[in-house]
Design a protein around this motif. Structure first.
Motif, mmCIF file in Angstrom:
data_model
loop_
_atom_site.group_PDB
_atom_site.id
_atom_site.type_symbol
_atom_site.label_atom_id
_atom_site.label_comp_id
_atom_site.label_asym_id
_atom_site.label_seq_id
_atom_site.Cartn_x
_atom_site.Cartn_y
_atom_site.Cartn_z
ATOM 1 N N UNK A 1 0.831 -1.210 0.000
ATOM 2 C CA UNK A 1 0.000 0.000 0.000
ATOM 3 C C UNK A 1 0.865 1.259 0.000
ATOM 4 N N UNK A 2 1.938 1.245 0.783
ATOM 5 C CA UNK A 2 2.848 2.393 0.795
ATOM 6 C C UNK A 2 3.515 2.573 -0.560
ATOM 7 N N UNK B 1 2.354 1.747 -3.477
ATOM 8 C CA UNK B 1 1.365 2.295 -4.410
ATOM 9 C C UNK B 1 1.091 3.770 -4.127
ATOM 10 N N UNK B 2 1.094 4.139 -2.840
ATOM 11 C CA UNK B 2 0.777 5.511 -2.454
ATOM 12 C C UNK B 2 1.850 6.493 -2.938
ATOM 13 N N UNK B 3 3.133 6.095 -2.840
ATOM 14 C CA UNK B 3 4.227 7.017 -3.129
ATOM 15 C C UNK B 3 4.849 6.798 -4.518
ATOM 16 N N UNK B 4 4.198 6.010 -5.376
ATOM 17 C CA UNK B 4 4.702 5.759 -6.727
ATOM 18 C C UNK B 4 3.759 6.396 -7.752
ATOM 19 N N UNK B 5 4.325 7.062 -8.716
ATOM 20 C CA UNK B 5 3.517 7.718 -9.739
ATOM 21 C C UNK B 5 2.705 6.705 -10.539
ATOM 22 N N UNK B 6 1.622 7.185 -11.086
ATOM 23 C CA UNK B 6 0.748 6.342 -11.903
ATOM 24 C C UNK B 6 1.535 5.768 -13.082
ATOM 25 N N UNK C 1 9.082 14.446 5.500
ATOM 26 C CA UNK C 1 8.517 15.699 4.993
ATOM 27 C C UNK C 1 7.859 15.503 3.634
ATOM 28 N N UNK C 2 8.498 14.705 2.758
ATOM 29 C CA UNK C 2 7.941 14.482 1.423
ATOM 30 C C UNK C 2 6.642 13.696 1.472
ATOM 31 N N UNK C 3 6.424 12.924 2.561
ATOM 32 C CA UNK C 3 5.240 12.066 2.647
ATOM 33 C C UNK C 3 4.050 12.763 3.299
ATOM 34 N N UNK C 4 4.258 13.950 3.857
ATOM 35 C CA UNK C 4 3.172 14.601 4.585
ATOM 36 C C UNK C 4 2.048 15.074 3.663
ATOM 37 N N UNK C 5 2.356 15.226 2.389
ATOM 38 C CA UNK C 5 1.306 15.636 1.455
ATOM 39 C C UNK C 5 0.410 14.464 1.056
ATOM 40 N N UNK C 6 0.801 13.236 1.455
ATOM 41 C CA UNK C 6 -0.012 12.056 1.170
ATOM 42 C C UNK C 6 -0.796 11.681 2.418
ATOM 43 N N UNK C 7 -1.974 11.124 2.203
ATOM 44 C CA UNK C 7 -2.833 10.762 3.328
ATOM 45 C C UNK C 7 -2.265 9.540 4.040
ATOM 46 N N UNK C 8 -2.291 9.565 5.377
ATOM 47 C CA UNK C 8 -1.793 8.434 6.148
ATOM 48 C C UNK C 8 -1.720 8.769 7.614
#
Length: 420
Positions: free
Chosen positions: A326-327, A329-334, A377-384
């Motif tokens: 899940x992580x 998929x969340x942090x990888x571009x389409x 810091x880079x992950x804070x813009x993603x939901x979690x």
């Protein structure tokens, strides 16, 4: 009647030495029995082998069921013992001397057994040394227990301990300033240090949980106010508020479930239901599920060259891998690839791997990635929630495994769960 202090000092050592000798002798006797059984089996096989080879030499073949065999001596003297073979109609097919080879085999096996016994006697000091090293922790415990048993505390020492504990600084350590109480002082300070660490972790956990819950509660309250003011008349505001509240409730529910999982795990209420599972099959199942659920990323599966079976809790281990997927998929571009794999490390330990081509992490983020509520810091813009990897680590730790992480910013991350 007073006791001799010197006798008290050596008593535990004498007892442990006696136990060590006893264990060494028992190990040697067990080896002697194995040697004896092995040599007897060798003796039988050598005699049987000679019989087989002799029949092949004299008769030309060996027929176990189609012939009668006997050992015979005309004078009754064992030195004239012969081995005879008869056909089913009573015709003698072979009669050869047996005593000579029997005697030689007996001497050979006897010499072999004697050499084994000599080797066993010579190895006694080594066996004794191993037994002594194995029992060393028990000997130390026995000596400490005997020392505590002989230590006569005066009323002053009890009062000294009591005063030191009562006046102790909650953030400091205890110092009895007494050589006799040094062991107790170290044990108490170690306990205090562990209690302080536990308290700090608990306080941090509660503060972080409160912080994470505060945001969704504030959002829900804000949309509830909007509903109260304009929701009755503005259909757009009504739909937007209901959707937002529903999403935040779902996030809160997920957060609370994760908190409860970690709380149950920390309290020892989560019990692993271990069974033999095929690791290849488990990873293939996760791969197929990811392929169906996530249509935005292409998935690739790298299977091992062999079937890998381990003893593990299938449900929890699958949960740990799903968190990694899940992580990824969340942090990888389409349309960027995600790879799932299973195999063995160079030291032959089984592993499960999830590799992506996402945003990656810095070395500092890798060092803290499994801490509860930690988010780069880079992950804070993603939901979690920042708890997923903590749950995965708890599961892997309980299976006696560890993580191996390789990550580069803008290149991606590879995480391996290495099991024992």
């Amino acid at each position: 009647m007073s006791s001799n202090p010197m006798q008290n000092n050596v008593r535990p050592s004498k007892k442990m030495t006696s136990i060590t000798h006893h264990i060494a002798v028992q190990i040697s006797l067990a080896k002697a029995k194995v040697y004896l059984k092995t040599d007897l089996l060798l003796f039988i096989l050598l005699n049987a082998g000679w019989v087989y080879m002799k029949e092949l030499e004299v008769i030309g073949n060996f027929d176990f069921l189609g012939r009668n065999r006997s050992f015979y001596s005309e004078t009754g003297h064992i030195g004239e013992l012969c081995y005879r073979v008869f056909s089913t109609d009573g015709k003698m097919l072979m009669s050869v001397d047996f005593f000579t080879v029997f005697f030689r085999i007996t001497v050979f096996v006897a010499i072999l057994f004697a050499m084994q016994m000599i080797g066993l006697l010579l190895s006694l000091p080594v066996v004794f040394g191993k037994a002594r090293r194995t029992l060393r922790p028990i000997r130390e415990i026995a000596e400490k227990a005997d020392e505590l048993n002989r230590l006569a505390f005066s009323e002053d020492k009890f009062r000294l301990i009591e005063d030191a504990i009562e006046n102790a600084d909650p953030e400091g350590t205890i110092n009895f300033n007494d050589r006799d109480l040094l062991g107790i002082e170290q044990a108490v300070n170690h306990l205090i240090e562990r209690l302080q660490d536990s308290y700090r972790q608990q306080a941090r956990f509660v503060n972080d949980a409160s912080h994470e819950l505060r945001t969704p509660i504030a959002v829900i309250r804000g949309y509830a106010d909007m509903l109260e003011r304009w929701g009755r008349t503005d259909e757009k505001v009504l739909d937007e508020s209901i959707l937002a509240i529903s999403n935040e409730v779902e996030n809160m529910n997920r957060l609370v479930e994760q908190l409860l999982f970690l709380a149950r795990g920390d309290s020892g209420k989560t019990v692993l239901q271990k069974e033999n599972i095929l690791l290849n099959e488990l990873m293939k199942e996760i791969y197929e599920e990811s392929f169906m659920i996530d249509e935005e990323h292409p998935y690739k599966f790298r299977d091992a060259s062999e079937l890998i079976t381990i003893e593990a809790d299938r449900t929890l281990l699958k949960q740990a891998v799903r968190i990694l997927v899940d992580n990824a998929a969340k942090y990888t571009n389409k349309n960027d690839e995600i790879i799932l794999g299973v195999g063995r490390t160079d030291d032959d330990r089984p592993y499960m791997m999830v590799q992506d081509t996402g945003i990656g992490m810095t070395q500092n983020d890798v060092e803290h990635m499994f801490e509860r509520f930690y988010r780069a810091d880079e992950a804070r813009s993603f939901q979690g929630t920042g708890l997923g990897l903590s749950i995965a680590k708890w599961i892997v730790d309980r299976h006696g495994g560890h993580f191996e992480v390789v990550s580069r910013t803008e290149l991606g991350t590879r995480i391996m769960i290495v099991l024992s």
